[in-house]
Motif scaffolding. Structure first.
Motif, PDB file in Angstrom:
ATOM      1  N   PHE A 169     -55.264  50.145   4.739  1.00 50.37           N
ATOM      2  CA  PHE A 169     -55.583  49.899   3.331  1.00 50.37           C
ATOM      3  C   PHE A 169     -54.905  50.958   2.470  1.00 50.37           C
ATOM      4  CE2 PHE A 169     -58.439  50.456  -0.378  1.00 50.37           C
ATOM      5  CZ  PHE A 169     -58.492  49.147  -0.844  1.00 50.37           C
ATOM      6  N   LEU A 170     -54.280  50.485   1.378  1.00 47.54           N
ATOM      7  CA  LEU A 170     -53.631  51.401   0.450  1.00 47.54           C
ATOM      8  C   LEU A 170     -54.097  51.114  -0.967  1.00 47.54           C
ATOM      9  CD1 LEU A 170     -49.927  51.263   1.757  1.00 47.54           C
ATOM     10  CD2 LEU A 170     -51.481  53.206   1.968  1.00 47.54           C
ATOM     11  N   ASN A 195     -54.107  45.501   4.775  1.00 47.49           N
ATOM     12  CA  ASN A 195     -53.269  45.157   5.913  1.00 47.49           C
ATOM     13  C   ASN A 195     -54.103  44.391   6.941  1.00 47.49           C
ATOM     14  OD1 ASN A 195     -51.532  44.997   8.062  1.00 47.49           O
ATOM     15  ND2 ASN A 195     -50.877  47.134   7.966  1.00 47.49           N
ATOM     16  N   PHE A 196     -54.030  43.076   6.898  1.00 51.65           N
ATOM     17  CA  PHE A 196     -54.812  42.248   7.822  1.00 51.65           C
ATOM     18  C   PHE A 196     -54.339  42.407   9.269  1.00 51.65           C
ATOM     19  CE2 PHE A 196     -56.559  38.666   4.840  1.00 51.65           C
ATOM     20  CZ  PHE A 196     -57.377  39.610   4.255  1.00 51.65           C
ATOM     21  N   THR A 197     -53.096  42.834   9.471  1.00 49.46           N
ATOM     22  CA  THR A 197     -52.600  42.997  10.831  1.00 49.46           C
ATOM     23  C   THR A 197     -53.287  44.174  11.521  1.00 49.46           C
ATOM     24  OG1 THR A 197     -50.454  42.138  10.132  1.00 49.46           O
ATOM     25  CG2 THR A 197     -50.518  43.289  12.235  1.00 49.46           C
ATOM     26  N   ARG A 206     -64.918  52.227   1.809  1.00 45.85           N
ATOM     27  CA  ARG A 206     -65.206  53.628   1.496  1.00 45.85           C
ATOM     28  C   ARG A 206     -64.285  54.133   0.372  1.00 45.85           C
ATOM     29  NH1 ARG A 206     -67.771  57.791   4.115  1.00 45.85           N
ATOM     30  NH2 ARG A 206     -68.231  56.380   5.855  1.00 45.85           N
ATOM     31  N   LYS A 207     -62.999  53.751   0.439  1.00 45.31           N
ATOM     32  CA  LYS A 207     -62.041  54.191  -0.591  1.00 45.31           C
ATOM     33  C   LYS A 207     -62.374  53.585  -1.948  1.00 45.31           C
ATOM     34  CE  LYS A 207     -57.890  55.379   2.037  1.00 45.31           C
ATOM     35  NZ  LYS A 207     -56.458  55.079   2.254  1.00 45.31           N
ATOM     36  N   VAL A 208     -62.745  52.311  -1.955  1.00 42.89           N
ATOM     37  CA  VAL A 208     -63.076  51.644  -3.215  1.00 42.89           C
ATOM     38  C   VAL A 208     -64.317  52.276  -3.831  1.00 42.89           C
ATOM     39  CG1 VAL A 208     -63.838  49.469  -4.257  1.00 42.89           C
ATOM     40  CG2 VAL A 208     -61.975  49.467  -2.595  1.00 42.89           C
ATOM     41  N   LEU A 209     -65.347  52.479  -3.018  1.00 42.67           N
ATOM     42  CA  LEU A 209     -66.583  53.094  -3.506  1.00 42.67           C
ATOM     43  C   LEU A 209     -66.316  54.502  -4.029  1.00 42.67           C
ATOM     44  CD1 LEU A 209     -69.656  53.141  -3.896  1.00 42.67           C
ATOM     45  CD2 LEU A 209     -69.863  53.861  -1.486  1.00 42.67           C
TER      46      LEU A 209
END
Length: 592
Positions: free
Chosen positions: A5-6, A15-17, A34-37
């Motif tokens: 995730f970026l 990144n679904f892969t 966690r990054k979004v929160l």
């Protein structure tokens, strides 16, 4: 792309892969959540927000602990009622003192996420713990539904009752990319590009709305005589390549992840080349968009690599390039440089192919710089002509090419499958009718733009004989249609390229640009002058009507009426030709 995730600027790339969340527990445990929160809480902290202050006291000012405990509370809310916390997890009961605050927190996180531009990526060339491209569309839909269900489940648990109205919004990815590694004929000096994945498939969830930092383009693209990619290096995990077909040319467009919205928008404008078409192929054009260098000033330049017969475009990493005009117009400049070298004449304008009710075909070209009213006149013509025209195809709506066929007949073709149009100058309902296919840019600002597909690649690249060739005059009043009698008379107007600036660029007032085309001809005037003399001589030798169409788009109060009047006159002209007993074109009338 290596990371799960970026997040950067206003976008998020999943990144679904590497990691695909298919359960609520996986979602809340993910690094992405966690990054979004964390980002949301940091935003509240910077504003000294009352909501943040309400919760941070629960952890005595410990920010990291607040993030950790909120994640635990969210996971518990999947299986517990709020009333159960006192018996089972009493340490968290303080979070529900004033449930309205907690509901506001949930809504805030959800809205923060949805305001981001969200992209899902899956690789077709390697295996991780995530998802392959098989069923990617279904997986993306499932991911969207998972986020909606987790959001609703947690919020309804806290509220103690269910919602009565459910809105099925796009809560997952706005767009999806299937990427692949492609082996192309890469010259040694560009070997650092070989590892960057190519985009194989683009999946859009309309309406797709982006908010780039800039909404106007300024200046010219300058030629440099030292390769800007010399001694360059690149982090392939932060880059994507969109292999575009621009007219007959192949362009490998490399863009940094922070400008992914501009790269995605290419899919509505230029045909995406297949893996088979790119494999073992050296491109005609390479464009690097968003390269980090040591230059603080914005740099948008091009270079002719004569040894490899490739035209190189370069835009460095800068907030100033965050406008689709710097993506599209650079590519068209590079295309036009190549066309001039091959003896074809690039046109900045629009072209339409019309079939009348009596099955007669007419091909009309309108030349004009940004804001001249060429696109608006064609759209007005389409609306007015429904009663009289059997079929109408837009061949190009910005950049086309004049060339000669084997019989030395002038033919025209296009470069793009889509149009990049100014929202303000379109019919009020047009954008809404096209919402299911369109990409909107800054719809709430001046010079709001719309990018939508308008034709197939086969239609665009077909060679059409030219019947009428007009210059779009948006600043003068008077007769809507006038014609020139000599090439010299016509060339004076076409070369001058005068127009009233409409706010599509940083220019204002009455301005002039060489041949109304600052994208190639301006940079190569000597070459273009020779071709203009050649092509205009043939236009008149072949009795092709060359004239001026007054769109009046730059005259105050005529923004809508001007293009309509011009379109009406054009329709009357075609009807006159169609109804003529001799079926001959009308004689050119003196220019007024």
């Amino acid at each position: 792309m290596k990371a799960e995730f970026l997040m950067s600027r206003q976008s998020a790339i999943i990144n679904f892969t590497e990691k695909y969340c298919d359960t609520a527990e996986k979602l809340l445990d993910s690094n992405a959540f966690r990054k979004v929160l964390t980002s949301y809480l940091e935003k509240l902290r910077k504003k000294d927000n009352a909501l943040y202050n309400h919760f941070i006291v629960k952890t005595e000012g410990d920010f990291e602990l607040l993030v950790e405990e909120l994640i635990n509370v969210f996971k518990l809310l999947l299986v517990l009622r709020v009333e159960d916390f006192e018996k089972i997890q009493s340490k968290y009961i303080s979070y529900f003192e004033g449930r309205d605050f907690f509901v506001e927190l949930i809504e805030g996180i959800y809205s923060f996420w949805r305001r981001m531009e969200r992209y899902a990526v899956v690789s077709n060339s390697r295996r991780g713990q995530g998802l392959e491209n098989v069923g990617f569309i279904e997986a993306n839909n499932d991911f969207n539904n998972l986020i909606l269900s987790v959001y609703r489940r947690i919020e309804e648990t806290v509220m103690g009752y269910q919602h009565r109205v459910y809105r099925q919004l796009t809560a997952g990815a706005n767009a999806g990319l299937i990427i692949n590694k492609v082996d192309w004929l890469c010259p040694p000096e560009y070997s650092f590009l070989e590892r960057i994945p190519f985009i194989e498939t683009v999946i859009l969830q309309p309406p797709f709305i982006t908010y780039p930092k800039v909404n106007k383009r300024s200046g010219y693209f300058e030629e440099v005589f030292k390769n800007p990619l010399e001694d360059s290096s690149i982090n392939e995990h932060h880059w994507f390549c969109y292999p575009a077909k621009i007219g007959d040319l192949y362009a490998y467009v490399y863009f940094h992840k922070d400008f992914i919205c501009q790269g995605i928008t290419l899919s509505n404008l230029f045909e995406l080349a297949t893996e088979e078409e790119c494999r073992n192929r050296k491109p005609d054009i390479i464009y690097i968009y968003g390269m980090k260098d040591f230059n603080r000033e914005m740099s948008t330049v091009f270079y002719k690599d004569k040894e490899n017969d490739i035209v190189i475009g370069y835009a460095n990493y800068n907030e100033g390039i965050d406008y689709f005009g710097y993506m599209k117009k650079m590519l068209l400049t590079l295309h036009n440089i190549k066309m001039l070298e091959r003896g074809s004449l690039p046109l900045h304008g629009a072209m339409v192919n019309i079939t009348t009710k009596t099955n007669k075909e007419y091909n009309i070209v309108i030349v004009g710089d940004s804001g001249a009213g060429k696109s608006e006149s064609l759209e007005a013509f389409r609306v007015l002509s429904e009663e009289y025209i059997k079929d109408m195809k837009v061949i190009f709506d910005d950049m086309g090419v004049l060339s000669l066929d084997k019989k030395n007949q002038i033919v025209a073709s296009g470069t793009e499958i889509g149009a990049f149009v100014r929202l303000d100058d379109l019919d009020a309902g047009y954008a809404y009718k096209s919402m299911d296919r369109s990409i909107f840019m800054n719809p709430d600002k001046e010079n709001a733009r719309l990018v939508l597909p308008i034709a197939t690649y086969e239609e665009v690249t077909k060679r059409y004989p030219v019947d009428y060739f007009f210059y779009a005059n948006n600043y003068a009043d008077g007769e809507e249609l006038t014609f020139f009698n000599t090439p010299k008379e016509a060339l004076k107007v076409f070369k001058e390229g005068a127009r009233m600036a409409k706010g599509t660029t940083a220019e204002s007032g009455l301005v002039k640009s060489y041949f109304a085309n600052p994208f190639g001809p301006y940079q190569k005037k000597a070459r273009c002058d020779a071709l203009l003399n050649k092509y205009f001589s043939i236009l008149f030798e072949r009795n092709i009507q060359v004239g001026e169409i007054k769109t009046k788009l730059g005259i105050q109060g005529m923004e809508k009426e001007g293009p309509k009047r011009a379109a009406k006159k054009l329709l009357e002209l075609l009807e006159g030709v169609q109804n003529s007993t001799t079926e001959a074109k009308p004689k050119a009338s003196p220019k007024k």
